[in-house]
Structure formats: structure tokens, C-alpha cells
Design a protein around this motif. Structure first.
Motif, short mmCIF file in Angstrom:
data_model
loop_
_atom_site.label_atom_id
_atom_site.label_comp_id
_atom_site.label_asym_id
_atom_site.label_seq_id
_atom_site.Cartn_x
_atom_site.Cartn_y
_atom_site.Cartn_z
N UNK A 29 0.98 -1.34 -0.11
CA UNK A 29 -0.10 0.46 0.09
C UNK A 29 1.04 1.39 -0.07
N UNK A 30 0.20 2.65 -0.76
CA UNK A 30 0.50 3.41 -0.12
C UNK A 30 1.74 3.93 0.93
N UNK A 31 2.55 4.49 1.09
CA UNK A 31 3.96 5.30 2.20
C UNK A 31 3.97 6.14 1.96
N UNK A 32 4.85 6.77 3.58
CA UNK A 32 5.20 8.00 3.36
C UNK A 32 6.79 7.66 2.97
N UNK A 33 7.65 8.71 1.97
CA UNK A 33 8.13 8.14 1.32
C UNK A 33 9.73 8.45 2.83
N UNK A 38 13.45 4.42 5.38
CA UNK A 38 13.87 3.85 6.13
C UNK A 38 14.84 2.57 6.53
N UNK A 39 15.08 1.58 5.26
CA UNK A 39 15.45 0.47 5.43
C UNK A 39 16.56 0.79 4.81
N UNK A 43 20.68 8.52 2.02
CA UNK A 43 19.51 9.37 2.45
C UNK A 43 18.30 9.38 1.86
N UNK A 44 17.72 10.25 2.86
CA UNK A 44 16.24 10.72 2.25
C UNK A 44 16.18 11.21 1.11
N UNK A 50 14.73 8.32 -6.64
CA UNK A 50 14.27 7.38 -6.50
C UNK A 50 13.15 7.32 -7.29
N UNK A 51 12.45 7.54 -6.26
CA UNK A 51 11.12 7.58 -6.08
C UNK A 51 10.60 8.77 -6.95
N UNK A 52 11.36 9.50 -7.85
CA UNK A 52 11.29 10.36 -8.81
C UNK A 52 11.24 9.53 -10.10
#
Length: 112
Positions: A29-33, A38-39, A43-44, A50-52
């Protein structure tokens, strides 16, 4: 030559193991970046990049809720890539089957 920029972006996005891991994580399901990051030993900002890439390929959608960015999988976006693989598999499977049948016929026929 067959050109399909959307398919190119999809396969380029899937070529990276981190991005594939992000897609697997989003199956639940959906999640916050922040939670997605975290795993990973990066860096954030790295995970956000990568999400981009996944977003540009149309594989995920990002929604901003206040200060948080939520990401959700768009499984329909994988259908084009899946269809292309299926078409290639069907084509080459039929060619391999035809070759196998011909070899079997030639094996059974007496030599002239």
C-alpha cells in the motif's frame, strides 16, 4: 526501429535494484517517503530521487499531504512492459517450437 519512450522509461526505472525494492515495498500500500527510506543505507534525498525516477516512468504517484509526501504504486503502469515481454516470449517460443518440430521431422525422415 521500434521506439517507445514510455517503455524505455519503465525499463530504465526497473533496471535499478533500489527502485525495484521500492516497488516491492509499495505492494503493501501507499507509504510516506520517510518510511520507504528507512531500510535503505542512503539519504532521504537519495530515496526521493529514486521515487522521482519511478514517478517519471509512471510507476508510482506522489501525493503531498501537508509536509509529507506519500507514494502509491500504479500497477497498471507495468502492463505495457508486461505486454512487451509477453509478445517477445510468444514470438520466440513459436519460433523455437517450429524449429523443434522441423528437427524432429528431419530426424524421422530417412536420409536421401
Amino acid at each position: 526501429m521500434l521506439e517507445d519512450p514510455a517503455l524505455d522509461r519503465t525499463y530504465a526505472a526497473l533496471a535499478d535494484p533500489t527502485r525495484r525494492a521500492l516497488i516491492v515495498a509499495l505492494r503493501a500500500g501507499g507509504a510516506r517517503i520517510t518510511d520507504l527510506a528507512a531500510p535503505f543505507p542512503m539519504t532521504f534525498a537519495g530515496v526521493s530521487r529514486h521515487v522521482g525516477v519511478l514517478e517519471a516512468a509512471g510507476l508510482v504517484q506522489r501525493e503531498r499531504r501537508g509536509r509529507e509526501h506519500w507514494v502509491a504504486l500504479r500497477p497498471d503502469a507495468l502492463e505495457t512492459a508486461e505486454r512487451w515481454i509477453r509478445e517477445q516470449t510468444e514470438f520466440w517460443s513459436s519460433r523455437a517450437d517450429a524449429l523443434a518440430a522441423r528437427l524432429e521431422r528431419s530426424r524421422r525422415e530417412p536420409e536421401a
